[in-house]
Scaffold this active site. Sequence first.
Site, PDB file in Angstrom:
ATOM      1  N   GLY A 161      32.108  35.373  44.607  1.00 17.16           N
ATOM      2  CA  GLY A 161      32.452  36.395  43.640  1.00 17.16           C
ATOM      3  C   GLY A 161      33.663  36.061  42.787  1.00 17.16           C
ATOM      4  N   ILE A 162      34.545  37.037  42.610  1.00 18.79           N
ATOM      5  CA  ILE A 162      35.730  36.876  41.777  1.00 18.79           C
ATOM      6  C   ILE A 162      36.630  35.768  42.312  1.00 18.79           C
ATOM      7  CG2 ILE A 162      37.891  38.002  41.088  1.00 18.79           C
ATOM      8  CD1 ILE A 162      36.261  40.635  40.914  1.00 18.79           C
ATOM      9  N   GLY A 163      36.830  35.743  43.615  1.00 15.18           N
ATOM     10  CA  GLY A 163      37.709  34.724  44.187  1.00 15.18           C
ATOM     11  C   GLY A 163      37.245  33.317  43.893  1.00 15.18           C
TER      12      GLY A 163
ATOM     13  N   SER B 218      41.450  47.721  41.496  1.00 15.18           N
ATOM     14  CA  SER B 218      40.146  48.182  41.015  1.00 15.18           C
ATOM     15  C   SER B 218      40.378  49.326  40.052  1.00 15.18           C
ATOM     16  CB  SER B 218      39.279  48.659  42.173  1.00 15.18           C
ATOM     17  OG  SER B 218      38.130  49.346  41.698  1.00 15.18           O
TER      18      SER B 218
ATOM     19  N   TYR C 138      38.258  53.524  50.055  1.00 11.29           N
ATOM     20  CA  TYR C 138      38.409  52.303  49.258  1.00 11.29           C
ATOM     21  C   TYR C 138      39.295  52.565  48.044  1.00 11.29           C
ATOM     22  CZ  TYR C 138      37.147  48.392  46.207  1.00 11.29           C
ATOM     23  OH  TYR C 138      37.198  47.300  45.366  1.00 11.29           O
TER      24      TYR C 138
END
Length: 249
Positions: free
Chosen positions: A17-19, A137, A150
């Site tokens: 993903g983003i990482g 987020s 979350y």
Amino acid sequence: MAELDGRTALVTGGTSGIGLAVVRRFAAEGAHVVVAGRSEERLAAVREELGDAVTVVRADVASPADLDALFAAVAARGGGLDAVFANAGGGEFAALEDVTWEHFTGIFEANVGGTIFTVQKALPLLNPGASIVLTGSNIDVKGSPSFSVYAASKAAIRSFARSWAAELVGRGVRVNAIAPGPIATPGLSGLAAEPEQAAALLEGLAAGVPMGRLGTPEEIADTVLYLASPRSSYVTGAEFYVDGGASQI
């Protein structure tokens, strides 16, 4: 010259993903990237793809022992750290009446505790002018049914960016946060219980974005690169919304 030429960066949650997009972007810009992740298989794939541009370390940021081993590996390389992307974390849906202690502690240990202690253990290794980027987020300013724990954990990330920016400014260390909207990653799809539900989830999320689509991990990586590089030398304590306008329009 590449933007991160000769620099050393740490990316947690760097195997998907983003990482992973940030790891690739940092490496392409000349950095040596220490990649932390929980999956030996995924870490091996990153090492095979990027070769000597990365050092991979199996680490769960919710484990103090794993963090100790991670930063021992960073210290052993020498040269300190010029950028830290504290990205590891996750979440799952639970309506208020269904929230359990395990649900709460699991999310907060990874997202909040993992971020605190990743940054804390990085402190002795940070070079002058280093940049810390935290993954928040856009849900930190929105209401989302069944996602309250979350969302609260990501609101904490926003607070950390402000407080740590003030605390570390005297060292010449900058701290900022990114606030992605819905991004097309395996983690986003994984919020759905079944594959057919995943398609409906992604379609619904895209419909709520003014730009009419999900973002890509590469678009987030571009923003992280900016914050990690000298181009953002006068930016600290900020939160960058990268969400197609979802939190702004």
